[in-house]
Design a protein around this motif. Structure first.
Motif, PDB file in Angstrom:
ATOM      1  N   CYS A 166       6.971   2.083  -6.844  1.00 54.65           N
ATOM      2  CA  CYS A 166       6.591   3.589  -6.800  1.00 54.65           C
ATOM      3  C   CYS A 166       7.339   4.376  -7.898  1.00 54.65           C
ATOM      4  O   CYS A 166       6.585   5.144  -8.509  1.00 54.65           O
ATOM      5  N   GLU A 186      -3.198  16.680  -2.731  1.00 53.14           N
ATOM      6  CA  GLU A 186      -3.299  15.316  -2.059  1.00 53.14           C
ATOM      7  C   GLU A 186      -4.793  14.701  -2.520  1.00 53.14           C
ATOM      8  O   GLU A 186      -4.427  13.404  -2.589  1.00 53.14           O
ATOM      9  N   ALA A 232      -4.083  11.940  -5.437  1.00 48.71           N
ATOM     10  CA  ALA A 232      -3.295  10.982  -5.323  1.00 48.71           C
ATOM     11  C   ALA A 232      -3.179   9.835  -6.258  1.00 48.71           C
ATOM     12  O   ALA A 232      -4.278   9.395  -6.535  1.00 48.71           O
ATOM     13  N   ALA A 254       0.725  -1.201  -0.069  1.00 50.07           N
ATOM     14  CA  ALA A 254       0.125   0.030  -0.024  1.00 50.07           C
ATOM     15  C   ALA A 254       0.885   1.174   0.123  1.00 50.07           C
ATOM     16  O   ALA A 254       1.932   1.213   0.969  1.00 50.07           O
ATOM     17  N   MET A 260       1.954  11.772  -4.449  1.00 54.80           N
ATOM     18  CA  MET A 260       0.922  12.857  -4.459  1.00 54.80           C
ATOM     19  C   MET A 260       1.957  14.163  -4.736  1.00 54.80           C
ATOM     20  O   MET A 260       2.933  14.202  -4.597  1.00 54.80           O
ATOM     21  N   THR A 273      -4.842   3.300  -8.670  1.00 56.67           N
ATOM     22  CA  THR A 273      -5.929   4.482  -8.870  1.00 56.67           C
ATOM     23  C   THR A 273      -5.485   5.657  -8.810  1.00 56.67           C
ATOM     24  O   THR A 273      -4.331   5.946  -8.308  1.00 56.67           O
ATOM     25  N   SER A 291       5.479  11.009  -0.788  1.00 52.29           N
ATOM     26  CA  SER A 291       4.718   9.870  -0.971  1.00 52.29           C
ATOM     27  C   SER A 291       4.783   9.352   0.374  1.00 52.29           C
ATOM     28  O   SER A 291       4.925   9.762   1.483  1.00 52.29           O
ATOM     29  N   GLU A 292       3.730   8.112   0.354  1.00 53.06           N
ATOM     30  CA  GLU A 292       3.369   7.724   1.593  1.00 53.06           C
ATOM     31  C   GLU A 292       3.613   5.998   1.511  1.00 53.06           C
ATOM     32  O   GLU A 292       3.122   5.453   0.349  1.00 53.06           O
ATOM     33  N   LEU A 328      -2.377  -0.066  -4.403  1.00 54.68           N
ATOM     34  CA  LEU A 328      -3.093  -1.165  -3.404  1.00 54.68           C
ATOM     35  C   LEU A 328      -2.276  -2.263  -3.114  1.00 54.68           C
ATOM     36  O   LEU A 328      -1.267  -2.731  -3.979  1.00 54.68           O
ATOM     37  N   LYS A 352       1.062   5.680  -1.701  1.00 57.53           N
ATOM     38  CA  LYS A 352       0.731   6.803  -2.400  1.00 57.53           C
ATOM     39  C   LYS A 352       1.674   7.735  -2.936  1.00 57.53           C
ATOM     40  O   LYS A 352       2.837   7.922  -2.417  1.00 57.53           O
ATOM     41  N   GLU A 376      -2.645   6.052  -5.952  1.00 60.36           N
ATOM     42  CA  GLU A 376      -2.558   4.766  -5.069  1.00 60.36           C
ATOM     43  C   GLU A 376      -2.334   3.763  -5.481  1.00 60.36           C
ATOM     44  O   GLU A 376      -2.828   3.085  -6.351  1.00 60.36           O
TER      45      GLU A 376
END
Length: 207
Positions: free
Chosen positions: A184, A72, A75, A63, A67, A85, A173-174, A79, A65, A77
């Motif tokens: 990523c 934000e 984003a 998981a 951005m 998405t 990012s996260e 999964l 993200k 994302e």
């Protein structure tokens, strides 16, 4: 990331690949296959030819993200199971064997064990590393580096760099840590490739 819509991103990416000489029309590839003579079957008692070994896992899913700072809500994302998405709208899927699929299940890109990324007709100009990656095209060069605190250092150059918005675009990012970082980087560079294609951005969607 920007106002480029999810339904626009994959046609834009396909066009970008075609313009950079990477994509090959499906019927062209099929025609080439038809012209190739059938391989002779091994005679009884002969060992079948050795098959090349491929790595089962090239990318790590998780998981995460990506951005654009200040946007934000738009984003991208990833999964944990592979779907990707944009602002909650599906626009692709990534598999651990390095395939990047469009929403219709068509493979757009394939990551090689050495980090290079190819399309149906050759290199895309992307090279992934453990901490980021780079994209090198005739009119756009991008390098991204993911930091542990979520910052994404971005360097851009070339005449199409202005299409990415601020120079360089402020990204964060996260979840893009450890082995997920390479995944990523593929998502980020693929998006920036499409965004940096001037023929792919509607007038009302320019940064």
């Amino acid at each position: 990331m920007s106002s480029l819509r999810a339904r626009d991103i994959w046609p834009a990416l396909a066009l970008g690949l075609a313009l950079s000489g990477c994509a090959k029309p499906a019927d062209e590839g099929q025609g080439a296959a038809k012209e190739q003579p059938a391989k002779a079957k091994p005679e009884s008692g002969e060992a079948p030819p050795a098959q090349a070994e491929t790595s089962a896992d090239v990318l790590t899913l998780g998981a995460a993200k990506i951005m654009r700072v200040g946007h934000e809500d738009r984003a991208i994302e990833l999964l944990a199971t592979g779907p990707v998405t944009l602002a909650g709208t599906p626009f692709g899927t990534i598999s651990p064997d390095g395939q990047l699929f469009d929403p219709d299940g068509v493979s757009m890109m394939s990551v090689q064990p050495d980090g290079s990324v190819i399309a149906s007709d050759g290199p895309t100009g992307m090279v992934l590393t453990e901490t980021g990656g780079s994209l090198t095209l005739p009119k756009l060069s991008v390098r991204v580096e993911f930091a542990a605190d979520g910052a994404i250092a971005t360097e851009t150059s070339g005449p199409n760099a202005v299409l990415l918005g601020t120079d360089p675009p402020a990204l964060r990012s996260e979840g893009c840590t450890g082995p997920v970082t390479k995944t990523c980087a593929l998502i980020t560079l693929s998006y920036l490739m499409a965004l940096g294609n001037p023929d792919s951005i509607p007038d009302d969607a320019a940064p």
